[in-house]
Design a protein around this motif. Structure first.
Motif, PDB file in Angstrom:
ATOM      1  N   PHE A 138      14.269  35.913  18.601  1.00 41.46           N
ATOM      2  CA  PHE A 138      15.087  34.801  19.079  1.00 41.46           C
ATOM      3  C   PHE A 138      14.186  33.764  19.742  1.00 41.46           C
ATOM      4  N   HIS A 139      14.740  32.593  20.015  1.00 39.22           N
ATOM      5  CA  HIS A 139      13.990  31.552  20.713  1.00 39.22           C
ATOM      6  C   HIS A 139      13.955  31.874  22.206  1.00 39.22           C
ATOM      7  N   ARG A 140      12.790  31.727  22.825  1.00 39.23           N
ATOM      8  CA  ARG A 140      12.649  32.087  24.237  1.00 39.23           C
ATOM      9  C   ARG A 140      13.518  31.231  25.155  1.00 39.23           C
ATOM     10  N   ALA A 141      13.896  30.038  24.689  1.00 41.16           N
ATOM     11  CA  ALA A 141      14.770  29.188  25.499  1.00 41.16           C
ATOM     12  C   ALA A 141      16.216  29.677  25.486  1.00 41.16           C
ATOM     13  N   HIS A 142      16.503  30.637  24.626  1.00 41.32           N
ATOM     14  CA  HIS A 142      17.850  31.194  24.504  1.00 41.32           C
ATOM     15  C   HIS A 142      17.730  32.716  24.591  1.00 41.32           C
ATOM     16  N   PRO A 143      17.575  33.274  25.803  1.00 39.13           N
ATOM     17  CA  PRO A 143      17.250  34.698  25.955  1.00 39.13           C
ATOM     18  C   PRO A 143      18.346  35.622  25.433  1.00 39.13           C
ATOM     19  N   MET A 144      17.887  36.721  24.818  1.00 39.15           N
ATOM     20  CA  MET A 144      18.785  37.716  24.249  1.00 39.15           C
ATOM     21  C   MET A 144      18.202  39.110  24.464  1.00 39.15           C
ATOM     22  N   GLY A 145      19.013  40.115  24.207  1.00 45.70           N
ATOM     23  CA  GLY A 145      18.553  41.498  24.299  1.00 45.70           C
ATOM     24  C   GLY A 145      19.341  42.365  23.343  1.00 45.70           C
ATOM     25  N   VAL A 146      18.721  43.422  22.811  1.00 42.82           N
ATOM     26  CA  VAL A 146      19.389  44.307  21.864  1.00 42.82           C
ATOM     27  C   VAL A 146      19.196  45.752  22.285  1.00 42.82           C
ATOM     28  N   ASP A 147      20.205  46.576  22.010  1.00 42.28           N
ATOM     29  CA  ASP A 147      20.063  48.013  22.247  1.00 42.28           C
ATOM     30  C   ASP A 147      20.907  48.759  21.223  1.00 42.28           C
ATOM     31  N   ILE A 148      20.464  49.949  20.879  1.00 43.91           N
ATOM     32  CA  ILE A 148      21.226  50.822  19.992  1.00 43.91           C
ATOM     33  C   ILE A 148      21.065  52.251  20.482  1.00 43.91           C
ATOM     34  N   ASP A 149      22.163  52.980  20.528  1.00 48.15           N
ATOM     35  CA  ASP A 149      22.079  54.351  21.050  1.00 48.15           C
ATOM     36  C   ASP A 149      23.392  55.069  20.759  1.00 48.15           C
ATOM     37  N   LEU A 150      23.369  56.373  20.922  1.00 45.94           N
ATOM     38  CA  LEU A 150      24.553  57.221  20.869  1.00 45.94           C
ATOM     39  C   LEU A 150      24.342  58.325  21.897  1.00 45.94           C
ATOM     40  N   PRO A 151      24.959  58.203  23.077  1.00 44.94           N
ATOM     41  CA  PRO A 151      24.732  59.194  24.120  1.00 44.94           C
ATOM     42  C   PRO A 151      25.088  60.604  23.659  1.00 44.94           C
ATOM     43  N   THR A 152      24.312  61.577  24.123  1.00 42.34           N
ATOM     44  CA  THR A 152      24.618  62.970  23.831  1.00 42.34           C
ATOM     45  C   THR A 152      25.791  63.427  24.686  1.00 42.34           C
ATOM     46  N   GLN A 153      26.322  64.600  24.376  1.00 44.20           N
ATOM     47  CA  GLN A 153      27.433  65.146  25.151  1.00 44.20           C
ATOM     48  C   GLN A 153      27.039  65.308  26.612  1.00 44.20           C
ATOM     49  N   GLN A 154      25.775  65.646  26.844  1.00 44.58           N
ATOM     50  CA  GLN A 154      25.306  65.829  28.223  1.00 44.58           C
ATOM     51  C   GLN A 154      25.193  64.506  28.978  1.00 44.58           C
ATOM     52  N   ASP A 155      25.069  63.397  28.246  1.00 47.94           N
ATOM     53  CA  ASP A 155      24.919  62.092  28.886  1.00 47.94           C
ATOM     54  C   ASP A 155      26.255  61.493  29.322  1.00 47.94           C
ATOM     55  N   ILE A 156      27.330  61.930  28.685  1.00 46.63           N
ATOM     56  CA  ILE A 156      28.608  61.236  28.849  1.00 46.63           C
ATOM     57  C   ILE A 156      29.100  61.258  30.293  1.00 46.63           C
ATOM     58  N   ALA A 157      29.143  62.431  30.910  1.00 46.82           N
ATOM     59  CA  ALA A 157      29.665  62.534  32.277  1.00 46.82           C
ATOM     60  C   ALA A 157      28.860  61.693  33.271  1.00 46.82           C
ATOM     61  N   PRO A 158      27.514  61.746  33.270  1.00 46.39           N
ATOM     62  CA  PRO A 158      26.757  60.902  34.197  1.00 46.39           C
ATOM     63  C   PRO A 158      27.000  59.409  33.994  1.00 46.39           C
ATOM     64  N   VAL A 159      27.150  58.969  32.739  1.00 42.69           N
ATOM     65  CA  VAL A 159      27.389  57.552  32.481  1.00 42.69           C
ATOM     66  C   VAL A 159      28.746  57.126  33.023  1.00 42.69           C
ATOM     67  N   LEU A 160      29.766  57.941  32.784  1.00 43.46           N
ATOM     68  CA  LEU A 160      31.120  57.559  33.178  1.00 43.46           C
ATOM     69  C   LEU A 160      31.371  57.748  34.668  1.00 43.46           C
ATOM     70  N   SER A 161      30.604  58.610  35.317  1.00 44.87           N
ATOM     71  CA  SER A 161      30.870  58.912  36.730  1.00 44.87           C
ATOM     72  C   SER A 161      30.659  57.703  37.636  1.00 44.87           C
ATOM     73  N   GLY A 162      29.797  56.770  37.213  1.00 49.73           N
ATOM     74  CA  GLY A 162      29.515  55.628  38.078  1.00 49.73           C
ATOM     75  C   GLY A 162      30.346  54.395  37.793  1.00 49.73           C
ATOM     76  N   LEU A 163      31.341  54.506  36.909  1.00 48.30           N
ATOM     77  CA  LEU A 163      32.124  53.325  36.549  1.00 48.30           C
ATOM     78  C   LEU A 163      33.075  52.918  37.673  1.00 48.30           C
ATOM     79  N   ASP A 164      33.194  51.620  37.888  1.00 48.45           N
ATOM     80  CA  ASP A 164      34.146  51.118  38.877  1.00 48.45           C
ATOM     81  C   ASP A 164      35.570  51.279  38.346  1.00 48.45           C
ATOM     82  N   GLU A 165      36.544  51.224  39.237  1.00 49.64           N
ATOM     83  CA  GLU A 165      37.943  51.477  38.862  1.00 49.64           C
ATOM     84  C   GLU A 165      38.461  50.449  37.859  1.00 49.64           C
TER      85      GLU A 165
END
Length: 259
Positions: A138-165
């Motif tokens: 991308f052009h540096r004057a227009h910042p962007m970011g990309v990510d790709i992933d699929l959390p494991t079963q062990q990752d799910i609880a820690p990720v969701l535990s910190g979510l706001d209401e």
């Protein structure tokens, strides 16, 4: 060589109102996304001819120093995705004159030999998962970011535990499973962190969303503390793809064909 169905490269065109006096470049609202399906290829680190044609000597030296094949594969796949995206974005540039290096925050940056100075205005974002290697130019004057992933079963609880209401209620309204919620919020945070060049060293509460909507097959997130950004997230069978961009920017092209 990488088999044709293992690689998808596409131009992303965007639209954005340009404020008076702001920087306006011809390619400001053009980006290139490259996705390598690692499940459809053999070890990319073994394709010596392809690697030599795309890698800078510094990159060749770096990959040759990896002792473990898994780490060498990951490095090679990420750099190949980056070079494939860059070649599509700038067809006339010699890829062997470009090196993907690390900035002071470990963010990927493009360094060019003097004969390939056309890439000086470009930024890059790279992501890996077990199934994919992804890169975005991308052009540096227009910042962007990309990510790709699929959390494991062990990752799910820690990720969701910190979510706001508020986010929890929005997920409930959308009727998403725990796996979908974790995949959506994790990839969105990662792609935002890459656009900000903070990495995931910032307290996760700062990435809380102000709104999450569904637009066809895409989820769009806005943020409480980073109102200048928004993130598009697309679900997939083997991973979720997240793309962060300035909040006032709209996609002109259709959803990426990345699976």
């Amino acid at each position: 060589m990488l088999v044709p169905n293992a690689v998808k490269i596409q131009t992303l065109l965007m639209d954005r109102p340009i404020a008076s006096g702001s920087f306006d470049a011809p390619d400001l609202l053009r980006a290139t996304l490259a996705v390598i399906d690692l499940d459809a290829v053999n070890s990319p680190a073994n394709d010596a001819a392809l690697i030599r044609s795309y890698f800078h000597p510094r990159e060749m030296d770096r990959r040759d120093r990896f002792e473990h094949m898994r780490r060498k594969d990951s490095y090679t796949a990420g750099r190949l995705a980056a070079k494939l995206a860059l070649k599509h974005h700038c067809p006339s540039v010699d890829m062997q004159k470009i090196s993907v290096e690390k900035g002071v925050f470990d963010q990927p940056i493009l360094l060019a030999d003097s004969s390939a100075s056309d890439v000086a205005q470009l930024g890059i974002s790279i992501s890996h998962s077990d199934s994919y290697a992804v890169a975005l130019i991308f052009h540096r004057a227009h910042p962007m970011g990309v990510d790709i992933d699929l959390p494991t079963q062990q990752d799910i609880a820690p990720v969701l535990s910190g979510l706001d209401e508020k986010t929890q209620r929005r997920f409930a309204d959308l009727g998403l499973s725990d796996v979908a919620c974790a995949s959506l919020i994790w990839t969105a945070r990662e792609s935002l962190a890459k656009a900000l060049t903070t990495g995931m060293m910032t307290p996760l509460a700062l990435y809380c969303s102000s709104n999450i909507t569904r637009q066809g097959n895409c989820f769009v997130l806005h943020y409480e503390n980073f109102a200048q950004y928004k993130t598009h997230v697309w679900p997939g069978k083997k991973g979720w793809l997240a793309l962060t961009m300035p909040a006032r920017t709209d996609m002109k092209t259709a959803d990426p064909d990345w699976e």
